[in-house]
Design a protein around this motif. Sequence first.
Motif, PDB file in Angstrom:
ATOM      1  N   GLY B 106      -9.953 -28.868 -19.578  1.00  0.00           N
ATOM      2  CA  GLY B 106      -9.829 -30.121 -20.322  1.00  0.00           C
ATOM      3  C   GLY B 106     -11.190 -30.690 -20.643  1.00  0.00           C
ATOM      4  O   GLY B 106     -12.233 -30.143 -20.245  1.00  0.00           O
ATOM      5  N   GLY B 107     -11.154 -31.800 -21.362  1.00  0.00           N
ATOM      6  CA  GLY B 107     -12.397 -32.451 -21.747  1.00  0.00           C
ATOM      7  C   GLY B 107     -13.245 -32.773 -20.534  1.00  0.00           C
ATOM      8  O   GLY B 107     -14.473 -32.599 -20.542  1.00  0.00           O
ATOM      9  N   THR B 108     -12.599 -33.232 -19.489  1.00  0.00           N
ATOM     10  CA  THR B 108     -13.329 -33.636 -18.295  1.00  0.00           C
ATOM     11  C   THR B 108     -14.109 -32.460 -17.715  1.00  0.00           C
ATOM     12  O   THR B 108     -15.286 -32.591 -17.376  1.00  0.00           O
ATOM     13  CB  THR B 108     -12.346 -34.202 -17.262  1.00  0.00           C
ATOM     14  OG1 THR B 108     -11.676 -35.312 -17.864  1.00  0.00           O
ATOM     15  CG2 THR B 108     -13.052 -34.665 -16.003  1.00  0.00           C
ATOM     16  N   ILE B 111     -17.008 -31.466 -20.019  1.00  0.00           N
ATOM     17  CA  ILE B 111     -18.124 -32.399 -19.877  1.00  0.00           C
ATOM     18  C   ILE B 111     -18.850 -32.142 -18.557  1.00  0.00           C
ATOM     19  O   ILE B 111     -20.082 -32.113 -18.495  1.00  0.00           O
ATOM     20  CB  ILE B 111     -17.616 -33.858 -19.985  1.00  0.00           C
ATOM     21  CG1 ILE B 111     -17.225 -34.141 -21.436  1.00  0.00           C
ATOM     22  CG2 ILE B 111     -18.645 -34.858 -19.468  1.00  0.00           C
ATOM     23  CD1 ILE B 111     -16.399 -35.385 -21.645  1.00  0.00           C
ATOM     24  N   HIS B 141     -16.869 -41.391 -22.804  1.00  0.00           N
ATOM     25  CA  HIS B 141     -15.681 -41.234 -21.961  1.00  0.00           C
ATOM     26  C   HIS B 141     -16.018 -41.353 -20.471  1.00  0.00           C
ATOM     27  O   HIS B 141     -17.118 -40.994 -20.040  1.00  0.00           O
ATOM     28  CB  HIS B 141     -15.030 -39.879 -22.233  1.00  0.00           C
ATOM     29  CG  HIS B 141     -13.628 -39.801 -21.708  1.00  0.00           C
ATOM     30  ND1 HIS B 141     -13.343 -39.377 -20.433  1.00  0.00           N
ATOM     31  CD2 HIS B 141     -12.445 -40.112 -22.278  1.00  0.00           C
ATOM     32  CE1 HIS B 141     -12.028 -39.410 -20.252  1.00  0.00           C
ATOM     33  NE2 HIS B 141     -11.462 -39.860 -21.362  1.00  0.00           N
ATOM     34  N   PRO B 187     -15.278 -38.326 -32.264  1.00  0.00           N
ATOM     35  CA  PRO B 187     -15.571 -39.740 -32.051  1.00  0.00           C
ATOM     36  C   PRO B 187     -15.352 -40.107 -30.586  1.00  0.00           C
ATOM     37  O   PRO B 187     -14.861 -39.307 -29.812  1.00  0.00           O
ATOM     38  CB  PRO B 187     -14.476 -40.417 -32.890  1.00  0.00           C
ATOM     39  CG  PRO B 187     -13.295 -39.520 -32.694  1.00  0.00           C
ATOM     40  CD  PRO B 187     -13.847 -38.127 -32.579  1.00  0.00           C
ATOM     41  N   TRP B 189     -13.405 -42.214 -27.649  1.00  0.00           N
ATOM     42  CA  TRP B 189     -11.975 -42.539 -27.452  1.00  0.00           C
ATOM     43  C   TRP B 189     -11.689 -44.041 -27.612  1.00  0.00           C
ATOM     44  O   TRP B 189     -10.692 -44.407 -28.246  1.00  0.00           O
ATOM     45  CB  TRP B 189     -11.549 -42.039 -26.063  1.00  0.00           C
ATOM     46  CG  TRP B 189     -10.102 -42.253 -25.742  1.00  0.00           C
ATOM     47  CD1 TRP B 189      -9.599 -43.130 -24.817  1.00  0.00           C
ATOM     48  CD2 TRP B 189      -8.960 -41.580 -26.317  1.00  0.00           C
ATOM     49  NE1 TRP B 189      -8.229 -43.029 -24.788  1.00  0.00           N
ATOM     50  CE2 TRP B 189      -7.816 -42.099 -25.693  1.00  0.00           C
ATOM     51  CE3 TRP B 189      -8.833 -40.597 -27.296  1.00  0.00           C
ATOM     52  CZ2 TRP B 189      -6.534 -41.667 -26.011  1.00  0.00           C
ATOM     53  CZ3 TRP B 189      -7.544 -40.173 -27.621  1.00  0.00           C
ATOM     54  CH2 TRP B 189      -6.424 -40.710 -26.975  1.00  0.00           C
ATOM     55  N   ASP B 214     -19.904 -34.999 -27.411  1.00  0.00           N
ATOM     56  CA  ASP B 214     -18.540 -35.007 -26.904  1.00  0.00           C
ATOM     57  C   ASP B 214     -17.584 -35.096 -28.093  1.00  0.00           C
ATOM     58  O   ASP B 214     -17.332 -36.171 -28.630  1.00  0.00           O
ATOM     59  CB  ASP B 214     -18.313 -36.183 -25.947  1.00  0.00           C
ATOM     60  CG  ASP B 214     -16.897 -36.168 -25.391  1.00  0.00           C
ATOM     61  OD1 ASP B 214     -16.185 -35.157 -25.605  1.00  0.00           O
ATOM     62  OD2 ASP B 214     -16.493 -37.154 -24.753  1.00  0.00           O
ATOM     63  N   CYS B 216     -14.455 -33.965 -27.873  1.00  0.00           N
ATOM     64  CA  CYS B 216     -13.163 -33.632 -27.265  1.00  0.00           C
ATOM     65  C   CYS B 216     -12.026 -33.972 -28.221  1.00  0.00           C
ATOM     66  O   CYS B 216     -11.108 -33.188 -28.424  1.00  0.00           O
ATOM     67  CB  CYS B 216     -12.989 -34.386 -25.951  1.00  0.00           C
ATOM     68  SG  CYS B 216     -13.880 -33.582 -24.623  1.00  0.00           S
ATOM     69  N   VAL B 217     -12.086 -35.159 -28.800  1.00  0.00           N
ATOM     70  CA  VAL B 217     -11.055 -35.572 -29.752  1.00  0.00           C
ATOM     71  C   VAL B 217     -11.327 -34.960 -31.126  1.00  0.00           C
ATOM     72  O   VAL B 217     -10.420 -34.489 -31.810  1.00  0.00           O
ATOM     73  CB  VAL B 217     -11.035 -37.109 -29.911  1.00  0.00           C
ATOM     74  CG1 VAL B 217     -10.046 -37.530 -30.972  1.00  0.00           C
ATOM     75  CG2 VAL B 217     -10.703 -37.776 -28.590  1.00  0.00           C
ATOM     76  N   ASP B 248     -11.703 -30.292 -27.322  1.00  0.00           N
ATOM     77  CA  ASP B 248     -10.438 -29.986 -26.639  1.00  0.00           C
ATOM     78  C   ASP B 248      -9.425 -29.313 -27.553  1.00  0.00           C
ATOM     79  O   ASP B 248      -8.953 -29.920 -28.520  1.00  0.00           O
ATOM     80  CB  ASP B 248      -9.808 -31.274 -26.096  1.00  0.00           C
ATOM     81  CG  ASP B 248     -10.605 -31.850 -24.946  1.00  0.00           C
ATOM     82  OD1 ASP B 248     -11.571 -31.191 -24.511  1.00  0.00           O
ATOM     83  OD2 ASP B 248     -10.244 -32.953 -24.489  1.00  0.00           O
ATOM     84  N   HIS B 250      -6.529 -28.720 -26.457  1.00  0.00           N
ATOM     85  CA  HIS B 250      -5.232 -29.354 -26.158  1.00  0.00           C
ATOM     86  C   HIS B 250      -5.083 -30.738 -26.793  1.00  0.00           C
ATOM     87  O   HIS B 250      -4.109 -31.423 -26.549  1.00  0.00           O
ATOM     88  CB  HIS B 250      -4.922 -29.354 -24.654  1.00  0.00           C
ATOM     89  CG  HIS B 250      -5.807 -30.211 -23.789  1.00  0.00           C
ATOM     90  ND1 HIS B 250      -5.947 -29.963 -22.447  1.00  0.00           N
ATOM     91  CD2 HIS B 250      -6.569 -31.296 -24.037  1.00  0.00           C
ATOM     92  CE1 HIS B 250      -6.752 -30.868 -21.909  1.00  0.00           C
ATOM     93  NE2 HIS B 250      -7.129 -31.684 -22.856  1.00  0.00           N
ATOM     94  N   LYS B 251      -6.039 -31.114 -27.613  1.00  0.00           N
ATOM     95  CA  LYS B 251      -5.844 -32.331 -28.416  1.00  0.00           C
ATOM     96  C   LYS B 251      -5.498 -31.852 -29.833  1.00  0.00           C
ATOM     97  O   LYS B 251      -4.410 -31.335 -30.040  1.00  0.00           O
ATOM     98  CB  LYS B 251      -7.077 -33.234 -28.343  1.00  0.00           C
ATOM     99  CG  LYS B 251      -7.277 -33.800 -26.924  1.00  0.00           C
ATOM    100  CD  LYS B 251      -8.215 -34.969 -26.858  1.00  0.00           C
ATOM    101  CE  LYS B 251      -8.212 -35.598 -25.474  1.00  0.00           C
ATOM    102  NZ  LYS B 251      -9.126 -34.939 -24.515  1.00  0.00           N
TER     103      LYS B 251
HETATM  104  C1  LIG Z   1     -13.869 -38.398 -26.245  1.00  0.00           C
HETATM  105  C2  LIG Z   1     -13.186 -37.843 -25.034  1.00  0.00           C
HETATM  106  N1  LIG Z   1     -13.892 -37.141 -24.140  1.00  0.00           N
HETATM  107  C3  LIG Z   1     -13.318 -36.614 -23.043  1.00  0.00           C
HETATM  108  C4  LIG Z   1     -11.981 -36.762 -22.776  1.00  0.00           C
HETATM  109  C5  LIG Z   1     -11.379 -36.194 -21.520  1.00  0.00           C
HETATM  110  O1  LIG Z   1     -10.459 -35.208 -21.803  1.00  0.00           O
HETATM  111  P1  LIG Z   1      -9.379 -34.665 -20.760  1.00  0.00           P
HETATM  112  O2  LIG Z   1      -8.404 -35.759 -20.542  1.00  0.00           O
HETATM  113  O3  LIG Z   1      -8.817 -33.483 -21.450  1.00  0.00           O
HETATM  114  O4  LIG Z   1     -10.097 -34.294 -19.509  1.00  0.00           O
HETATM  115  C6  LIG Z   1     -11.201 -37.487 -23.684  1.00  0.00           C
HETATM  116  C7  LIG Z   1      -9.769 -37.698 -23.447  1.00  0.00           C
HETATM  117  O5  LIG Z   1      -9.100 -38.425 -24.112  1.00  0.00           O
HETATM  118  C8  LIG Z   1     -11.816 -38.037 -24.830  1.00  0.00           C
HETATM  119  O6  LIG Z   1     -11.116 -38.758 -25.712  1.00  0.00           O
END
Ligand SMILES: Cc1ncc(COP(=O)(O)O)c(C=O)c1O
Lengths: 131, 420
Positions: B106-108, B111, B141, B187, B189, B214, B216-217, B248, B250-251
């Motif tokens: 995931g994004g987390t 990162i 984030h 962008p 979140w 980042d 992710c989105v 991501d 998964h987004k």
């Molecule tokens: C900009 C951004 N970075 C990181 C994340 C973290 O992603 P995840 O929930 O998949 O770990 C998100 C999640 O919404 C996000 O919007």
Amino acid sequence: MLFKLVIWLLSLRIGKLMRSDRDFRYAVREKNLMLQFALQNGEAVRYLDFDKGVYRTASGWHEAARQGNAVSYKGKRVATFSFASAWTGLALLIRGSKDSGVMLAAMREKTLVVKGDFTLFIWFGWLADQL
Amino acid sequence: MKQHIDDTSRAYFPAKGAQWEEVKQRLAAFKDRDIGQAQGRLNVYCHQGTPELQTIRDEAYTMFSHGNAMLGGFMEGSGTMEAEVLRMALEILNGAENGIGFITTGGTESIFCAMHAAREWALVNRPVPGTPEIITPYSAHAAFDKACHFLGMNIVRVALRDDLYADVAAMEAAVTENTIAIMGSAPCWPYGLIDPITEIAAVAMRHNLWMHVDACVGGYINPWLERLGYDIPTFDFRVPGVRSMSADLHKHGYAAKPCSTVLYSSSDAETYHYVPVDNWPIGEYRTAGMVGSRPAGSIATAWAVMNVLGEEGYVEMARQCMAVKERLVEGIEKIEDLKCLKNDSTMIYFRSETLDMMTIMGGLSERGYFPFGVFNPPMLQLVPEPTSDEVINDYLRTLAEVATGVRNGTITSTALARYT
Ligand SMILES: Cc1ncc(COP(=O)(O)O)c(C=O)c1O
């Protein structure tokens, strides 16, 4: 006045927790934030300043609170809680400390105005739970 | 997070197992207790895509549901599938020929991996006297705080400009001898805004810092919005100085969770990414990211969706998201006292100068919705998806009813949107 006294007691209690409660110290060790209490007539009551494990409190204004409504000041998250009057402040602290719904209702009715970083409103709820 | 069970007087682990049919019914009952698909659709159940994509995900996942992607090195098929997903990711984000990437949960985790690589890179390329620091805009984030916490670094969140974009001058002013990395979101979140990536990357180059984007989105939708003619600033590996990106699948990639990518501008980063271990009884052990075992199923969904949609399909999905956004924005702004914040993404943020947003949230959650939002300033957030007119109209009708109720005082219950 009773409200100032209650806030002062609250600040003393936090000081005691900082000195003697390891769990509390652990929980706030990374927090860099300031909660300012005031009255809506512009009168400052007291501030609580948590600075990465160092706790400071004093009556009056914190310098960050004088700078307007920013969410942060020199990297510190800041919020000012202004109560309509000392009496509403007192009532809210007593009734609302364990129930954020009471505080939210007060915000709707503007007997409590929170300026700055609104997430500190949630944190204050946590803090109140520890006391 | 719910850690408490409904009934503490009984044991939950059965001494004797039950028939699958019965267990399945009980499983279905959990699903029924969750928020309704339609009500969650514009928010919690976001990034589902179309019903066709849901079927593709289900089938692709099932084919690899027993697979462990950690073993991709030994599994010819799974390994190739993963490598192809990463190649496609680098192509989409304009990675260099020698760019590399890893699939994470995931994004987390992406990162986390990028910040770890930055820290290791700095040991060699920018040694610092104290605790390493990373500089982010206030809107970055929460995963950056978590990464810094785990990695023993400090995060310095810098206040935004009045228009809520990163304040690059202030970020540059925050650079110290301990700074090792800087980042921007594409962008972010909380506001859906793409930070000035080129300018932030220029700061990175001036001060010899690691630059992370980042996305992710945005990683798997910005390119399509760009194709559709939206004004999307350059945010990817085309920007000089960008060393890593999180994006991501998964987004907006429409893969099943968990599936994200962490990508590097060059294979030089490999040294800093991996944490190879050999001083345990098994000997050499090197995994793609933070975790060990990880699902091959979600990677299969990413591969499948990417191949079914292709660029054309993704562009069409993006077009549909924007069409839904336009309809929602129009509908929301027709409601007295509600205003949407302009942003660079498919997301919608709305607020009110006069109505209390916490009470609006309360009213929506009483009506079966699951409102999520932002605290600074108090706003509600929606993530538009290709969805039916019924879902859109029902949301708008409910929101109008709630706004009226809040205005005339008949709705007073409040709710707080929190990610806890
Ligand atoms: C900009 C951004 N970075 C990181 C994340 C973290 O992603 P995840 O929930 O998949 O770990 C998100 C999640 O919404 C996000 O919007």
